[in-house]
Design a protein around this motif. Sequence first.
Motif, PDB file in Angstrom:
ATOM      1  N   ALA A 297     -15.168   6.800   5.183  1.00  9.38           N
ATOM      2  CA  ALA A 297     -15.886   8.113   5.959  1.00  9.38           C
ATOM      3  C   ALA A 297     -16.006   7.821   7.439  1.00  9.38           C
ATOM      4  CB  ALA A 297     -17.233   8.187   5.238  1.00  9.38           C
ATOM      5  N   GLU A 298     -16.596   6.762   7.903  1.00  4.91           N
ATOM      6  CA  GLU A 298     -16.785   6.585   9.314  1.00  4.91           C
ATOM      7  C   GLU A 298     -15.351   6.590  10.252  1.00  4.91           C
ATOM      8  OE1 GLU A 298     -18.757   2.799   9.848  1.00  4.91           O
ATOM      9  OE2 GLU A 298     -20.671   3.648   8.888  1.00  4.91           O
ATOM     10  N   ALA A 299     -14.231   6.126   9.397  1.00  6.48           N
ATOM     11  CA  ALA A 299     -13.070   6.157  10.169  1.00  6.48           C
ATOM     12  C   ALA A 299     -12.542   7.485  10.177  1.00  6.48           C
ATOM     13  CB  ALA A 299     -12.137   5.072   9.516  1.00  6.48           C
ATOM     14  N   LEU A 300     -12.770   8.293   9.323  1.00  3.81           N
ATOM     15  CA  LEU A 300     -12.213   9.502   9.117  1.00  3.81           C
ATOM     16  C   LEU A 300     -13.141  10.319  10.196  1.00  3.81           C
ATOM     17  CD1 LEU A 300     -11.792  10.465   5.303  1.00  3.81           C
ATOM     18  CD2 LEU A 300     -10.065  10.103   7.090  1.00  3.81           C
ATOM     19  N   HIS A 301     -14.435  10.116  10.219  1.00  2.00           N
ATOM     20  CA  HIS A 301     -15.144  11.082  11.305  1.00  2.00           C
ATOM     21  C   HIS A 301     -14.765  10.492  12.561  1.00  2.00           C
ATOM     22  CE1 HIS A 301     -18.803  12.913  12.643  1.00  2.00           C
ATOM     23  NE2 HIS A 301     -19.127  11.613  13.560  1.00  2.00           N
ATOM     24  N   ALA A 302     -14.640   9.359  12.884  1.00  3.28           N
ATOM     25  CA  ALA A 302     -14.149   9.010  14.465  1.00  3.28           C
ATOM     26  C   ALA A 302     -12.904   9.319  14.723  1.00  3.28           C
ATOM     27  CB  ALA A 302     -14.004   7.272  14.449  1.00  3.28           C
TER      28      ALA A 302
ATOM     29  N   PRO B 258     -14.196   2.224  13.660  1.00  7.87           N
ATOM     30  CA  PRO B 258     -14.827   1.763  12.089  1.00  7.87           C
ATOM     31  C   PRO B 258     -15.275   0.431  12.242  1.00  7.87           C
ATOM     32  CG  PRO B 258     -12.506   1.830  12.240  1.00  7.87           C
ATOM     33  CD  PRO B 258     -12.844   2.431  13.436  1.00  7.87           C
ATOM     34  N   SER B 259     -16.512   0.217  11.595  1.00 10.23           N
ATOM     35  CA  SER B 259     -17.255  -1.130  11.471  1.00 10.23           C
ATOM     36  C   SER B 259     -17.152  -1.520  10.058  1.00 10.23           C
ATOM     37  CB  SER B 259     -18.606  -0.746  12.125  1.00 10.23           C
ATOM     38  OG  SER B 259     -19.494   0.262  11.214  1.00 10.23           O
ATOM     39  N   GLY B 260     -17.360  -2.743  10.137  1.00 13.33           N
ATOM     40  CA  GLY B 260     -17.484  -3.454   8.586  1.00 13.33           C
ATOM     41  C   GLY B 260     -16.362  -4.541   8.584  1.00 13.33           C
ATOM     42  N   GLY B 261     -15.941  -4.890   7.396  1.00 11.30           N
ATOM     43  CA  GLY B 261     -15.146  -5.735   7.049  1.00 11.30           C
ATOM     44  C   GLY B 261     -13.699  -5.294   6.521  1.00 11.30           C
ATOM     45  N   THR B 262     -13.504  -3.936   6.892  1.00  4.44           N
ATOM     46  CA  THR B 262     -11.953  -3.791   6.617  1.00  4.44           C
ATOM     47  C   THR B 262     -10.941  -4.319   7.442  1.00  4.44           C
ATOM     48  OG1 THR B 262     -12.182  -1.905   7.900  1.00  4.44           O
ATOM     49  CG2 THR B 262     -12.970  -1.447   5.799  1.00  4.44           C
ATOM     50  N   PHE B 263      -9.919  -4.387   6.865  1.00  2.29           N
ATOM     51  CA  PHE B 263      -8.734  -5.038   7.684  1.00  2.29           C
ATOM     52  C   PHE B 263      -8.461  -4.309   9.015  1.00  2.29           C
ATOM     53  CE2 PHE B 263      -4.233  -4.996   8.807  1.00  2.29           C
ATOM     54  CZ  PHE B 263      -4.097  -6.353   8.795  1.00  2.29           C
ATOM     55  N   HIS B 264      -8.619  -2.856   8.958  1.00  7.12           N
ATOM     56  CA  HIS B 264      -8.262  -2.199  10.162  1.00  7.12           C
ATOM     57  C   HIS B 264      -9.325  -2.518  11.373  1.00  7.12           C
ATOM     58  CE1 HIS B 264      -7.299   0.989  12.996  1.00  7.12           C
ATOM     59  NE2 HIS B 264      -8.246   1.479  12.853  1.00  7.12           N
ATOM     60  N   ALA B 265     -10.510  -2.603  10.752  1.00  2.00           N
ATOM     61  CA  ALA B 265     -11.670  -2.748  11.555  1.00  2.00           C
ATOM     62  C   ALA B 265     -11.735  -4.257  12.367  1.00  2.00           C
ATOM     63  CB  ALA B 265     -13.049  -2.844  11.049  1.00  2.00           C
TER      64      ALA B 265
ATOM     65  N   ARG C 144     -16.241   3.084   0.697  1.00  8.04           N
ATOM     66  CA  ARG C 144     -16.161   4.396   0.669  1.00  8.04           C
ATOM     67  C   ARG C 144     -16.771   4.874   2.193  1.00  8.04           C
ATOM     68  NH1 ARG C 144     -19.606   8.241   0.868  1.00  8.04           N
ATOM     69  NH2 ARG C 144     -21.254   6.770   0.187  1.00  8.04           N
ATOM     70  N   ARG C 145     -17.937   4.173   2.387  1.00 14.12           N
ATOM     71  CA  ARG C 145     -18.523   4.250   3.911  1.00 14.12           C
ATOM     72  C   ARG C 145     -17.625   4.106   4.957  1.00 14.12           C
ATOM     73  NH1 ARG C 145     -22.586   1.444   2.595  1.00 14.12           N
ATOM     74  NH2 ARG C 145     -21.982  -0.576   3.932  1.00 14.12           N
ATOM     75  N   LEU C 146     -16.736   3.133   4.907  1.00 15.18           N
ATOM     76  CA  LEU C 146     -16.052   2.704   6.110  1.00 15.18           C
ATOM     77  C   LEU C 146     -14.945   3.688   6.205  1.00 15.18           C
ATOM     78  CD1 LEU C 146     -15.794  -1.270   5.538  1.00 15.18           C
ATOM     79  CD2 LEU C 146     -17.028   0.029   7.294  1.00 15.18           C
TER      80      LEU C 146
END
Length: 603
Positions: free
Chosen positions: A58-63, A122-129, A54-56
């Motif tokens: 939110a960061e992607a949407l914000h960017a 976006p940061s973290g471990g998502t596939f997109h990041a 959820r946090r990732l």
Amino acid sequence: MTSEKQEKQDVPSKGLKPDHQEVVESIVQAAADHTPGPAADDLCEQIRESENKRRLLAEALHASREQMRQLLYRTGDERERAQPFGVYVRPGRSPETVVIKHHGRLYEAKVKIGPNAPERRPSGGTFHARRLQQQEVHAPAKTWKFKKGELVLLDNDLNVVDSRGFDLVSGALGTIEQVLNEEKLLIKTVGDENIVVTRAETLMGRKVLVGDNLEYDPESLFAYSILPKSEVDRLVLEKVPDIGYEDIGGLDEVIQVIRDAIELPHLYPELFWEHRLTPPKGFLLYGPPGCGKTLIAKAVARSLAKRVEEKTGVKGESLFLNVKGPELLNKYVGETERAIRDLFSRARSQASYHTPVIIFFDEMDSMFRLRGSGISSDMEATIVPQFLAELDGLDTLEHVVVIGATNREDLIDPAILRPGRLDRKIRIPRPDQAAAREIFAKYLTPDLPLDAEDVARHGSPEAVVAWMIEALAAEMYSTKPENEFLEVTYADGSQKILYLQDFSSGAIIANIVNRAKFMAVKDVISCGQRGIRYHHLLAALRAEYQENEDLPSNTNPAEWFRVIGKGGERVIRIRSLLGRQAASPAAGPPPAREIVPVDERLA
């Protein structure tokens, strides 16, 4: 755990009945004694992963929202506002900033282009990041290099968003007063204000001289380009002409005098210092037109640099400032004087031992006339003093040679001709028969196409050329009646006959050879007969003087006589005689008249 249980057990329960109290305590004790199993741990781990996702998200949407807001602007007012320009000065304190000038003020602005663009990912471990991180690792690094003085596009927060180069630069006009260092120049503006400007990238490494006109930006104080000077650069040829003394014929004695006077002080300054001998500052070459005054001045610059290189082993370069006198004049008061100051200032700034400077004033009588003569306007009343101040003022002319040329030396102000200014006055005479043969040999050479019959008759092209030159020079300098050119009548009534030889010059000889070559070309075109023949040269000789027979002026014959370098007593009438006998062969001999030897009148 036991302490927590004890605290929870000690907590009073208000409003509960004793039996209810016992039930609650039993439930609490049972919960405290119960340990979570593996299912509960998996549930907690799933909750944490969901929270991270959820946090990732939110960061992607914000960017994404930030990027869209930057592209579409935040409000309609910002979308309608124009973006300003600035000028790059130097790098900032950090890689993400640069120092710019905007409206005359310095700012340290952020760079939002290239690798410094503020893009939130976006940061973290998502596939997109992870995929974006891999692209950044394998992608080549972007670099952005600004050039000093170039225009940069800013946003409304004065952040650099683009580079626009130098194409849109437009500034004011200034004149270089002093070269302070490799970057700084002291210039004079149109309002006679002195300011210091900085060279832009387009001007770095270029040779600038005192007196040059340049384009600068009044707000950023950057100098961008050198502009042609309307007064001096247009009249000055700095390139050394490709003419040597060996290209000049018939003036060996004059050339030797000039070489001794110009080259010896420059090549052996220690000997002049030892003998306390002051080298001459300037020279005046005077004489009839077309006799080689300008050629000698051009050869001086080339020969001087060559002699310096032979002595020192260091390659030298002379500068030849060819000043076209009449074009230097300006109708505005003080402009001609300023052009003369700029000219000498330029010569001083460039002159050195390995780079001597020759200032050549052609048609010197057009600028530096006798003051108070009434022949022209009063412009010489200020021009002549300015020239004299530059010659022997406080600023010395070291390694600078001034050469003047004229065919009316009688019109030049005597203050210029006195010793200490134009020290040497050298007359360039008309060529005699021997000198004419030398000049013919410069233009009529064995490598030219010659008539095959003449070559077969004389044995070689060299022999043919020698025969034609000897015969043509003898014909040109003969005093036979066919060569009578002018009849001159003096104020005392005496008359004198002038022949073709009295009007010979290097320019006329060169033109005779060119006419003969043109006739040979026409023969090839019309009848296919190749080669220059003697009759071409003879016909060219007659045609050259035939064209000039109508040029003598009876309106003011005395002035015309001085212009051609004859001088002598006052002339009241000039009559052409060329072709007289050919036009009327049956008229008999001409009437008797007094024949005065030429040397007595023309000395």
